[in-house]
Scaffold this motif. Structure first.
Motif, PDB file in Angstrom:
ATOM      1  N   ARG A   1       3.555   4.828   3.084  1.00  0.00           N
ATOM      2  CA  ARG A   1       2.223   4.256   3.306  1.00  0.00           C
ATOM      3  C   ARG A   1       1.699   4.482   4.724  1.00  0.00           C
ATOM      4  N   PRO A   2       2.536   4.451   5.769  1.00  0.00           N
ATOM      5  CA  PRO A   2       1.993   4.711   7.111  1.00  0.00           C
ATOM      6  C   PRO A   2       1.408   6.119   7.267  1.00  0.00           C
ATOM      7  N   GLU A   3       1.740   7.032   6.364  1.00  0.00           N
ATOM      8  CA  GLU A   3       1.211   8.396   6.471  1.00  0.00           C
ATOM      9  C   GLU A   3      -0.220   8.495   5.957  1.00  0.00           C
ATOM     10  N   HIS A   4      -0.666   7.505   5.151  1.00  0.00           N
ATOM     11  CA  HIS A   4      -2.025   7.509   4.595  1.00  0.00           C
ATOM     12  C   HIS A   4      -2.328   8.859   3.945  1.00  0.00           C
ATOM     13  N   LEU A   5      -1.449   9.265   3.062  1.00  0.00           N
ATOM     14  CA  LEU A   5      -1.518  10.605   2.503  1.00  0.00           C
ATOM     15  C   LEU A   5      -2.061  10.556   1.079  1.00  0.00           C
ATOM     16  N   PHE A   6      -3.284  11.078   0.917  1.00  0.00           N
ATOM     17  CA  PHE A   6      -3.908  11.214  -0.398  1.00  0.00           C
ATOM     18  C   PHE A   6      -3.823  12.676  -0.805  1.00  0.00           C
ATOM     19  N   VAL A   7      -3.244  12.950  -1.972  1.00  0.00           N
ATOM     20  CA  VAL A   7      -2.995  14.318  -2.415  1.00  0.00           C
ATOM     21  C   VAL A   7      -3.840  14.610  -3.645  1.00  0.00           C
ATOM     22  N   GLU A   8      -4.595  15.696  -3.572  1.00  0.00           N
ATOM     23  CA  GLU A   8      -5.437  16.099  -4.698  1.00  0.00           C
ATOM     24  C   GLU A   8      -4.769  17.162  -5.564  1.00  0.00           C
ATOM     25  N   GLU A   9      -3.720  17.809  -5.043  1.00  0.00           N
ATOM     26  CA  GLU A   9      -3.021  18.826  -5.831  1.00  0.00           C
ATOM     27  C   GLU A   9      -2.381  18.197  -7.070  1.00  0.00           C
ATOM     28  N   ASN A  10      -2.239  19.002  -8.118  1.00  0.00           N
ATOM     29  CA  ASN A  10      -1.619  18.516  -9.352  1.00  0.00           C
ATOM     30  C   ASN A  10      -0.110  18.370  -9.229  1.00  0.00           C
ATOM     31  N   GLU A  11       0.488  19.123  -8.285  1.00  0.00           N
ATOM     32  CA  GLU A  11       1.922  19.007  -8.089  1.00  0.00           C
ATOM     33  C   GLU A  11       2.275  19.287  -6.637  1.00  0.00           C
ATOM     34  N   ILE A  12       3.310  18.611  -6.175  1.00  0.00           N
ATOM     35  CA  ILE A  12       3.804  18.786  -4.814  1.00  0.00           C
ATOM     36  C   ILE A  12       5.320  18.848  -4.868  1.00  0.00           C
ATOM     37  N   ALA A  13       5.919  19.194  -3.746  1.00  0.00           N
ATOM     38  CA  ALA A  13       7.376  19.182  -3.619  1.00  0.00           C
ATOM     39  C   ALA A  13       7.758  18.240  -2.481  1.00  0.00           C
ATOM     40  N   ILE A  14       8.763  17.432  -2.721  1.00  0.00           N
ATOM     41  CA  ILE A  14       9.327  16.576  -1.670  1.00  0.00           C
ATOM     42  C   ILE A  14      10.801  16.954  -1.532  1.00  0.00           C
TER      43      ILE A  14
END
Length: 529
Positions: free
Chosen positions: A464-477
Motif C-alpha cells: 500500500r505505501p507504493e500507491h501502485l495502480f496497474v492497468e495491465e492485464n498481467e504482471i510478474a512479481i
C-alpha cells in the motif's frame, strides 16, 4: 545453426547436464586428437603411408569436432563465445574435408557429391551470416562469410566443371592450403579457449593478442613455403604461377583472425569493485551480471562487490551490466576490464515516470490471486551450494492475472520452504510483461525484506505505501536474493506442479528469464478493484 535457433527455447541446458558433459568430452577429445594427429603429415614424408593415414584420421576428427560443436550450440544457451567456437569448428571442418577430397581424388575437378556438399556449405554459411547479424555475433557472421567464400568458389568451379588451376599437381596446392587453413583455425580455437588459464593474472593485453595471432602467422609461413615448393610443378598460368595469389583465401583467413583479435582480449578471473552514484555515495544492493549468462552477484550495503568470471563461461566479447532501480544502468565489455585493479562504476540517477492514475470515489472490492497452500515435496532453489556467490542476484516469481479494469496492489505474500542462513536479504520486484517475460519495473523505489528466521516461513509484504495502480492485464512479481550471512547453504521456495500459473526463474543477476507454464511457487497477491 538454424536448428540451434529453433530449439534454443527448449534446450537451454546447464553445463553440468549429462548430455552437455558427454558432448563436451567428445568435442575436447576429438579436437585434441586432431591437433596432435595434424602434426604427423607436416613432419612425415609427403605422400607416404603415415602422411596419408594421418590426414584421413585428422579429417575424421574434424567431422567429430564440427558435429559436437553444433550439438553443444543446440543444447546450451546461445552465447557469443559458443557461436564463435561453433563457427570456427564448421570452417575447420569444411577446409579439411575439401582439402582431403582433393588429395584423395588427385584432382581439382569436383564430382557431383562434392558440388552438392559445397552448395550445402554455402547455405549454412549464409545462415550463419544471417544469424550473426540477428544476434549481434559479428565473429559468427565473419566465419559464415568465409565459409561462403571457400564453398562458393568450389560450387562455381564445380558447376563450370573447371578448376581454379590446371595441371597434374594443381590438386596439391588445393590440398596444402585447405588442410593448412583448417589446422590454423583449429589451433586458434584451442588457444583462445585455454589462454585465460595459461596466462598469469595481470598479464599484459598484448600477450593474449600474440597468442591469438601466432597460429595464423606461423601457419601462413609454413604453408607459403609448401606452395613455393610445388609452384614449379604447376602449368604456367597467372593465377597459379605466384604462391601469394594462389593462397589468397589463406590471406583472407589471416585477415579475419586479425579483425577478431580484439574480441579475445584477456578476461580477469575475478572482478572486484564498488558501485556509487555521481556524488560518490555507495549504492547498496546494485546488481552486477554478465548479460545472458548465469554469472552475477549483488553489491553489499557499502556498494562493494566481488564477482568470479570463469574462463569457461565468460568471453572477452561478453557484456557486464551494472544496475539499480532509480539509476541508469551501465555496461562494460568483459575484455576491457582491468585485471587485478579495483573497478569503480558510477550509475547516474534516472527519473522514473509512471502513468497517471485517475481516482474515483467508489467502493473497492478485494481479490486474492495466486496459491496460498504449499503441500509439496518439490522446491525451487536460490542457493545451489557449490558457488553461492554466483547465486546471489537470482530471482523466482510468477505471473499474476489482474482484473480487466485495473487494480490497486495491496499485499504480496510468499513462502520460504527451506532456509538455513542466519540472515538473508531479499528484494521484491514488480514487472510489466513483454512476450510473457519481465520487461520493465513498475516500482519507483526498491522494496527490501531482511529475514533472520531459520526454516520455513511465510512472508508478507505491504504494497500500500507504493500507491501502485496497474492497468495491465498481467504482471510478474518476483523475489530476488540479494544478500546472506556467511553460514548457510540452502534457500528455497516450494514448487507446485501442476498449477494453473506461469513460473519465472532467472539464475544470475543479468541472465535471461526462463518461463515454465503449468507450475508455480506459493505466492499470493491481494488487489483492490
Amino acid at each position: 545453426m538454424l536448428l540451434a535457433l529453433l530449439f534454443f527455447p527448449f534446450f537451454a541446458l546447464p553445463a553440468t547436464a549429462l548430455p552437455v558433459r558427454l558432448l563436451l568430452g567428445l568435442h575436447i577429445a576429438a579436437g585434441t586428437a586432431a591437433l596432435l594427429i595434424g602434426l604427423v603429415p607436416m613432419l612425415s614424408r609427403t605422400g607416404g603411408g603415415a602422411h596419408v593415414r594421418a590426414g584421413r584420421l585428422y579429417t575424421v576428427c574434424m567431422v567429430a569436432v564440427a558435429a559436437t560443436a553444433g550439438g553443444l550450440c543446440v543444447l546450451q544457451p546461445l552465447t557469443l563465445g559458443r557461436l564463435f567456437l561453433t563457427g570456427i569448428a564448421l570452417l575447420s571442418f569444411y577446409l579439411s574435408f575439401s582439402g582431403w577430397r582433393a588429395a584423395r581424388r588427385r584432382s581439382v575437378q569436383l564430382p557431383t557429391s562434392d558440388i552438392v556438399l559445397a552448395g550445402i556449405a554455402v547455405a549454412v554459411g549464409l545462415g550463419m551470416v544471417a544469424a550473426g547479424v540477428w544476434l549481434g555475433a559479428v565473429l559468427f557472421a565473419f566465419f559464415g562469410a568465409l565459409i561462403c567464400v571457400f564453398a562458393g568458389l568450389d560450387t562455381w568451379h564445380g558447376v563450370r566443371r573447371a578448376g581454379p588451376a590446371t595441371g597434374p599437381a594443381a590438386w596439391v596446392l588445393r590440398h596444402v592450403t585447405r588442410m593448412g587453413g583448417s589446422y590454423i583455425s583449429a589451433a586458434t580455437a584451442f588457444i583462445v579457449v585455454n589462454l585465460g588459464r595459461w596466462l598469469p593474472a595481470g598479464a599484459p593485453s598484448w600477450a593474449g593478442l600474440a597468442g591469438w595471432l601466432a597460429p595464423t602467422f606461423i601457419g601462413s609461413f609454413v604453408i607459403l613455403r609448401a606452395v613455393r615448393r610445388y609452384r614449379a610443378r604447376l602449368q604456367p598460368r597467372p593465377d597459379a604461377a605466384h604462391p601469394a595469389k594462389a593462397a589468397r583465401p589463406l590471406a583472407g583467413l589471416a585477415l579475419l583472425l586479425a579483425l577478431a583479435a580484439p574480441a579475445v582480449a584477456q578476461v580477469p578471473g575475478r572482478l572486484t569493485g564498488t558501485i556509487t552514484d555521481e556524488a560518490g555515495r555507495p549504492l547498496p544492493y546494485a546488481t552486477v551480471g554478465v548479460t545472458g549468462k548465469g554469472v552475477g552477484t549483488v553489491a553489499d550495503e557499502q556498494g562493494r562487490f566481488q564477482l568470479a568470471l570463469p574462463a569457461a563461461q565468460v568471453t572477452a566479447s561478453d557484456t557486464l551490466r551494472f544496475a539499480l532501480l532509480g539509476y541508469a544502468a551501465q555496461s562494460r565489455v568483459a575484455g576491457s576490464l582491468p585485471a587485478g585493479q579495483l573497478l569503480t562504476v558510477v550509475l547516474p540517477e534516472a527519473a522514473i515516470s509512471l502513468p497517471n492514475v485517475r481516482v474515483q470515489a467508489r467502493g473497492l472490492d478485494s481479490v486474492r490471486i495466486g496459491n496460498r497452500h504449499y503441500r509439496t515435496n518439490l522446491q525451487t532453489n536460490f542457493a545451489l551450494g557449490k558457488q553461492p556467490g554466483l547465486n546471489v542476484g537470482s530471482e523466482i516469481g510468477r505471473v499474476f492475472q489482474l482484473p480487466t479494469r485495473g487494480a490497486w496492489l495491496d499485499t504480496f505474500e510468499f513462502v520460504l520452504s527451506a532456509n538455513d542462513f542466519d540472515t538473508i536479504q531479499l528484494r521484491i520486484n514488480i514487472y510489466k510483461l513483454q512476450g510473457g517475460t519481465p520487461a520493465g519495473l513498475l516500482l519507483r523505489y526498491p522494496i527490501y525484506k531482511q529475514l533472520t528466521r531459520l526454516g520455513a516461513t511465510r512472508i508478507r509484504i505491504d504494497l500500500r505505501p507504493e500507491h501502485l495502480f496497474v492497468e495491465e492485464n498481467e504482471i510478474a512479481i518476483t523475489v530476488e536474493w540479494i544478500g546472506h550471512s556467511r553460514r548457510g547453504s540452502q534457500l528455497a521456495l516450494p514448487l507446485l506442479m501442476p498449477a494453473f500459473a506461469t513460473h519465472l526463474y532467472r539464475y544470475g543477476a543479468a541472465n535471461r528469464w526462463k518461463k515454465f507454464t503449468g507450475m508455480s511457487t506459493t505466492m499470493e497477491l491481494l488487489v483492490l478493484e
